[in-house]
Design an enzyme around this catalytic site. Sequence first.
Site, PDB file in Angstrom:
ATOM      1  N   CYS A   1      -6.470  21.211 -11.735  1.00 52.65           N
ATOM      2  CA  CYS A   1      -7.424  20.815 -10.673  1.00 52.65           C
ATOM      3  C   CYS A   1      -7.106  19.411 -10.159  1.00 52.65           C
ATOM      4  O   CYS A   1      -7.130  19.164  -8.965  1.00 52.65           O
ATOM      5  CB  CYS A   1      -8.864  20.790 -11.197  1.00 52.65           C
ATOM      6  SG  CYS A   1      -9.290  22.089 -12.342  1.00 52.65           S
ATOM      7  N   ASP A   2      -6.858  18.486 -11.050  1.00 52.33           N
ATOM      8  CA  ASP A   2      -6.833  17.067 -10.666  1.00 52.33           C
ATOM      9  C   ASP A   2      -5.462  16.396 -10.760  1.00 52.33           C
ATOM     10  O   ASP A   2      -5.312  15.247 -10.344  1.00 52.33           O
ATOM     11  CB  ASP A   2      -7.822  16.276 -11.553  1.00 52.33           C
ATOM     12  CG  ASP A   2      -9.247  16.785 -11.378  1.00 52.33           C
ATOM     13  OD1 ASP A   2      -9.569  17.240 -10.273  1.00 52.33           O
ATOM     14  OD2 ASP A   2     -10.023  16.730 -12.351  1.00 52.33           O
TER      15      ASP A   2
ATOM     16  N   CYS B   1      -9.019  18.899 -16.548  1.00 54.08           N
ATOM     17  CA  CYS B   1      -8.282  19.992 -15.899  1.00 54.08           C
ATOM     18  C   CYS B   1      -7.101  19.463 -15.097  1.00 54.08           C
ATOM     19  O   CYS B   1      -7.277  18.938 -13.990  1.00 54.08           O
ATOM     20  CB  CYS B   1      -9.227  20.794 -15.000  1.00 54.08           C
ATOM     21  SG  CYS B   1      -8.401  22.141 -14.144  1.00 54.08           S
TER      22      CYS B   1
END
Length: 315
Positions: free
Chosen positions: A141-142, A138
Amino acid sequence: MTKELEVIETLIIGSGPAGYTAAIYAARADMKPVVIQGLQPGGQLTTTTDVENYPGYKDGITGPEMMEDFKAQAERFGTDTRWGMVTKVDFSKRPFKIEIDESKNVLAETVIIATGASAKWLGIEDEKRLNGYGVSACATCDGFFYKGKEVVVVGGGDTAAEEATYLAKLCTKVTLLVRKDKMRASKAMQHRVFNTDNLEVLFNHETKSINGDPKKSGVESVTAINNLNNEEKNINAQGFFVAIGHKPNTDLFKGQLDMDENGYLKIEAGTSKTKIPGVFAAGDVADHVYRQAVTSAGTGCMAALDAERFLASNI
Ligand code: NDP
């Protein structure tokens, strides 16, 4: 004499942000929610490390801790959280008959489906070994953790194109490994990929290994292999993003609820309603576009409110 089945007012299947947010709202509205946690209690976030984009956690939080907070908040208002997997559903009449762990049946007046989706992985050993230490599925997200660094993205569809262009804004260099000689992504997305200066596409390339030590600095490089001539290429990278698609967890509902061609549940636009009155869907199971904890939580809230109105007018 047949044993009477337990009747549950609000049954929530799944324990990610959508499921627990639905539970918080349902419990506070006295809808007596029962959450069946599923195979991965806490959902996809329990497999990530830091979460920095969920509003309210100003210093960030780890995914597993955040999901413990969701659970505790839901239980504070009386949510009954149970271990187990829903193994069969019968939505043909109300109350709906739900089988748990292939052994126990319960009846549910209303059901909120929040079973989520699972990222697809390549299936190589290094991916597991370095998961959370440079390997991710992701970018939203990261990606932030790789600001100013170099990363590799794998995949040739819209997800890969989107993740690669997103990462290119943060990283100094992005290498996209596409296993065929062309991308499957839409022309518009491909156009963006090919017009991003610091994004290099390697066609006919697959991942041979992800190199690095989880106990030291994590991912350090990626060895790619050209599947036409078997030539290997070592790519400097601190991040490795797998973007080969997601699989919604909807096998259980086949034949009973409408799904799109990728298996995501279809809901009435702007609501959480499936085609069966009393059955609602929230989170990634019905959303292949946004797939964020905060959007899942938002639709979990919608599902609880839709279920509350349904119960008020039908029971
Ligand atoms: P797709 O199934 O469309 O694409 C998956 C990609 O990953 C393909 O290029 C495939 O290669 C590749 N792949 C699969 N397995 C492997 C493997 N083991 N090794 C290397 N590569 C692999 O998935 P997406 O998630 O990209 O898209 C799913 C759906 O969601 C699509 O309908 C898409 O349009 C949509 N979507 C829309 C977005 C938007 O509108 N903004 C954003 C993201 C997704 P191959 O081509 O060789 O099979």
